[in-house]
Write a protein that holds these residues in place. Structure first.
Motif, PDB file in Angstrom:
ATOM      1  N   LEU A 150       0.822  -1.206   0.000  1.00  0.00           N
ATOM      2  CA  LEU A 150       0.000   0.000   0.000  1.00  0.00           C
ATOM      3  C   LEU A 150       0.864   1.266   0.000  1.00  0.00           C
ATOM      4  O   LEU A 150       0.522   2.258  -0.641  1.00  0.00           O
ATOM      5  CB  LEU A 150      -0.925   0.005   1.222  1.00  0.00           C
ATOM      6  CG  LEU A 150      -1.828  -1.225   1.403  1.00  0.00           C
ATOM      7  CD1 LEU A 150      -2.716  -1.043   2.624  1.00  0.00           C
ATOM      8  CD2 LEU A 150      -2.679  -1.484   0.170  1.00  0.00           C
ATOM      9  N   ARG A 151       1.977   1.213   0.732  1.00  0.00           N
ATOM     10  CA  ARG A 151       2.806   2.410   0.902  1.00  0.00           C
ATOM     11  C   ARG A 151       3.312   2.965  -0.424  1.00  0.00           C
ATOM     12  O   ARG A 151       3.417   4.191  -0.598  1.00  0.00           O
ATOM     13  CB  ARG A 151       3.996   2.074   1.813  1.00  0.00           C
ATOM     14  CG  ARG A 151       4.983   3.236   2.026  1.00  0.00           C
ATOM     15  CD  ARG A 151       4.320   4.413   2.711  1.00  0.00           C
ATOM     16  NE  ARG A 151       5.237   5.540   2.900  1.00  0.00           N
ATOM     17  CZ  ARG A 151       5.465   6.469   1.966  1.00  0.00           C
ATOM     18  NH1 ARG A 151       4.860   6.379   0.763  1.00  0.00           N
ATOM     19  NH2 ARG A 151       6.278   7.474   2.209  1.00  0.00           N
ATOM     20  N   THR A 152       3.589   2.098  -1.382  1.00  0.00           N
ATOM     21  CA  THR A 152       4.120   2.558  -2.653  1.00  0.00           C
ATOM     22  C   THR A 152       3.098   3.368  -3.451  1.00  0.00           C
ATOM     23  O   THR A 152       3.459   4.040  -4.415  1.00  0.00           O
ATOM     24  CB  THR A 152       4.586   1.368  -3.513  1.00  0.00           C
ATOM     25  OG1 THR A 152       3.505   0.442  -3.656  1.00  0.00           O
ATOM     26  CG2 THR A 152       5.770   0.666  -2.867  1.00  0.00           C
ATOM     27  N   GLU A 153       1.834   3.302  -3.056  1.00  0.00           N
ATOM     28  CA  GLU A 153       0.789   4.041  -3.759  1.00  0.00           C
ATOM     29  C   GLU A 153       0.504   5.399  -3.135  1.00  0.00           C
ATOM     30  O   GLU A 153      -0.475   6.064  -3.507  1.00  0.00           O
ATOM     31  CB  GLU A 153      -0.497   3.208  -3.809  1.00  0.00           C
ATOM     32  CG  GLU A 153      -0.400   1.992  -4.703  1.00  0.00           C
ATOM     33  CD  GLU A 153      -0.173   2.379  -6.171  1.00  0.00           C
ATOM     34  OE1 GLU A 153      -0.870   3.265  -6.678  1.00  0.00           O
ATOM     35  OE2 GLU A 153       0.727   1.782  -6.803  1.00  0.00           O
ATOM     36  N   LEU A 154       1.329   5.821  -2.196  1.00  0.00           N
ATOM     37  CA  LEU A 154       1.107   7.085  -1.490  1.00  0.00           C
ATOM     38  C   LEU A 154       2.186   8.102  -1.831  1.00  0.00           C
ATOM     39  O   LEU A 154       3.379   7.804  -1.743  1.00  0.00           O
ATOM     40  CB  LEU A 154       1.112   6.849   0.022  1.00  0.00           C
ATOM     41  CG  LEU A 154      -0.003   5.958   0.571  1.00  0.00           C
ATOM     42  CD1 LEU A 154       0.309   5.579   2.011  1.00  0.00           C
ATOM     43  CD2 LEU A 154      -1.344   6.662   0.488  1.00  0.00           C
ATOM     44  N   ASP A 155       1.766   9.305  -2.205  1.00  0.00           N
ATOM     45  CA  ASP A 155       2.719  10.402  -2.305  1.00  0.00           C
ATOM     46  C   ASP A 155       2.751  11.128  -0.957  1.00  0.00           C
ATOM     47  O   ASP A 155       2.134  10.693   0.022  1.00  0.00           O
ATOM     48  CB  ASP A 155       2.354  11.343  -3.456  1.00  0.00           C
ATOM     49  CG  ASP A 155       0.998  12.019  -3.268  1.00  0.00           C
ATOM     50  OD1 ASP A 155       0.368  11.857  -2.207  1.00  0.00           O
ATOM     51  OD2 ASP A 155       0.559  12.725  -4.193  1.00  0.00           O
ATOM     52  N   ASP A 156       3.477  12.231  -0.866  1.00  0.00           N
ATOM     53  CA  ASP A 156       3.600  12.928   0.417  1.00  0.00           C
ATOM     54  C   ASP A 156       2.253  13.427   0.927  1.00  0.00           C
ATOM     55  O   ASP A 156       1.997  13.430   2.137  1.00  0.00           O
ATOM     56  CB  ASP A 156       4.571  14.112   0.276  1.00  0.00           C
ATOM     57  CG  ASP A 156       6.012  13.670   0.088  1.00  0.00           C
ATOM     58  OD1 ASP A 156       6.305  12.492   0.368  1.00  0.00           O
ATOM     59  OD2 ASP A 156       6.833  14.509  -0.338  1.00  0.00           O
ATOM     60  N   THR A 157       1.390  13.853   0.018  1.00  0.00           N
ATOM     61  CA  THR A 157       0.071  14.321   0.439  1.00  0.00           C
ATOM     62  C   THR A 157      -0.727  13.182   1.059  1.00  0.00           C
ATOM     63  O   THR A 157      -1.410  13.355   2.072  1.00  0.00           O
ATOM     64  CB  THR A 157      -0.697  14.915  -0.754  1.00  0.00           C
ATOM     65  OG1 THR A 157       0.083  15.937  -1.350  1.00  0.00           O
ATOM     66  CG2 THR A 157      -2.030  15.498  -0.302  1.00  0.00           C
ATOM     67  N   GLY A 158      -0.640  11.998   0.452  1.00  0.00           N
ATOM     68  CA  GLY A 158      -1.332  10.841   1.002  1.00  0.00           C
ATOM     69  C   GLY A 158      -0.831  10.462   2.376  1.00  0.00           C
ATOM     70  O   GLY A 158      -1.612  10.156   3.285  1.00  0.00           O
ATOM     71  N   VAL A 159       0.486  10.501   2.544  1.00  0.00           N
ATOM     72  CA  VAL A 159       1.058  10.211   3.858  1.00  0.00           C
ATOM     73  C   VAL A 159       0.552  11.217   4.879  1.00  0.00           C
ATOM     74  O   VAL A 159       0.179  10.864   6.008  1.00  0.00           O
ATOM     75  CB  VAL A 159       2.598  10.219   3.798  1.00  0.00           C
ATOM     76  CG1 VAL A 159       3.192  10.126   5.197  1.00  0.00           C
ATOM     77  CG2 VAL A 159       3.097   9.064   2.933  1.00  0.00           C
TER      78      VAL A 159
END
Length: 409
Positions: A265-274
């Motif tokens: 899942l983590r690979t699908e997140l940019d900084d905004t998602g984090v």
């Protein structure tokens, strides 16, 4: 023209039940056959077919997010489909943004984004939750309902969202439509063929919505449920959207942060998602809601025969398009649903709730919206995260490249 595709020797969850081994063939965007048992040699050697070996894998219908907010952002629809969410149901987007998004989608390749339907502008009294923007079209009184609905129909909405939320959060004094206005707006919308979703957060307003005869209740609520409420919900065919993840994130920050610990899942997140997933919210001391209570409510409703559909409430704090659907499935199982029931809640049950007949199931004649995963989510719901391939209307989804960006404005 591409060859028909045959996925052979794969475990299938067809939206309702599990087929231990089957061959699924699709062509021109439509499933043409589902054949239980091992694939024949004729199928395996057919040069007219593109054969995908599904041994050790499970084939699911494309997931459907029953509670979503596009915010006019194509990036969220792109993020959704990269995680196997092929359809989303928007429950509030300002209609200028909605029109712009529809125009933009007309210029994009079909398999690059999830399909969506929308409620457009949510309905509430002026300055309420969903209508605090001075430009929002609000419902001032019962006499204002016809005008308000005419505007929604002109904007091409698919259903209506009404908000019964006095205060929004405890300690806040936002106004809300009352039981009388909610009932009148519901009756008028349904008379025009528009299903009604009611946003609620406490037992009092859930009772208002149930008595008004709405079609869908958005969100689990505080204060529990009575046998009388359940009986009315079953008699009226009322569905409940889960949205557990957004509320557990509010009360337990470690819940959504678990997404960051899973590389699938983590690979699908940019900084905004984090940033969205790591927000900390100071819960007012007067708040009656908590994560365990909401989980228990969803479990009770499901066991009582009330239809539950999976919805994430993305893009909001603590949830992110696509990845949070897989977290929502896990939370549905934690609430007491079996993995089969949780997967049903994210596929066929959503399609049935919104009367979208061409998807949500794997069967001959249905659209080839498909999610192929390694492992067996029937045994371990987290295996939905082991994505091998996604097809939307038979087109293979390209998951290469970085995740899309969202402004979340």
């Amino acid at each position: 023209m591409a060859n028909p595709v045959a996925i052979v020797d794969v475990k299938v969850f067809d939206g309702e039940m599990v087929i231990p081994k089957a061959t699924v063939i699709f062509d021109n965007g439509i499933v043409t056959s589902v054949s239980p048992g091992a694939a024949s040699e004729d199928v395996r050697r057919d040069d007219a077919l593109t054969v995908v070996d599904g041994q050790g894998m499970t084939l699911l219908p494309g997931l459907m997010d029953g509670h979503y907010h596009t915010s006019g952002e194509l990036g969220g629809l792109q993020a959704s489909i990269r995680m196997g969410v092929t359809s989303v149901f928007d429950t509030y987007t300002p209609e200028d943004k909605l029109a712009a998004l529809r125009a933009q989608i007309g210029e994009e390749p079909d398999a690059s984004y999830a399909d969506f339907w929308s409620a457009g502008q949510a309905g509430n009294v002026p300055n309420g939750h969903g209508t605090r923007d001075p430009e929002a079209d609000a419902i001032g009184s019962v006499g204002d309902i016809d005008r308000w609905l005419a505007n929604r129909l002109a904007a091409g909405v698919d259903y209506i969202k009404l908000i019964a939320e006095p205060g929004f959060y405890p300690g806040m004094n936002t106004p809300s439509m009352d039981a009388e206005l909610l009932r009148a707006a519901t009756t008028a919308a349904q008379a025009r063929g528009l299903p009604v979703i009611a946003h609620v957060s406490e037992r009092r307003t859930a009772i208002w919505a149930i008595d008004a005869g709405v079609d869908i209740l958005a969100h689990p609520w505080s204060g529990g449920v009575t046998p009388g409420m359940i009986e009315k919900m079953k008699r009226g065919g009322i569905t409940v959207m889960s949205t557990i993840g957004v509320y557990t994130g509010m009360y337990d920050p470690e819940g959504p942060r678990s997404i960051l610990q899973d590389p699938r899942l983590r690979t699908e997140l940019d900084d905004t998602g984090v940033g969205r997933l790591t927000e900390v919210f100071e819960v007012p001391a007067s708040s009656p809601r908590n994560g365990p209570e909401l989980l228990a409510l969803i479990g009770t409703l499901h066991k009582s025969g009330v239809r539950i559909i999976a919805g994430t409430d993305a893009v909001n704090w603590w949830v992110w398009p696509g990845v949070s659907m897989h977290r929502e499935l896990e939370l549905l199982v934690d609430s007491g649903l079996s993995p089969v029931a949780a997967l049903h809640a994210a596929t066929a049950a959503v399609a049935d709730t919104f009367a979208i007949a061409d998807r949500g199931r794997i069967a001959a004649g249905k659209r080839a919206d498909l999610l192929l995963v390694a492992g067996d989510p029937i045994a371990n719901i987290r295996d939905t995260r082991n994505i091998i391939a996604i097809w939307k209307a038979g087109q293979r989804v390209d998951r290469s490249g970085p995740p899309p960006t969202l402004s979340t404005n």
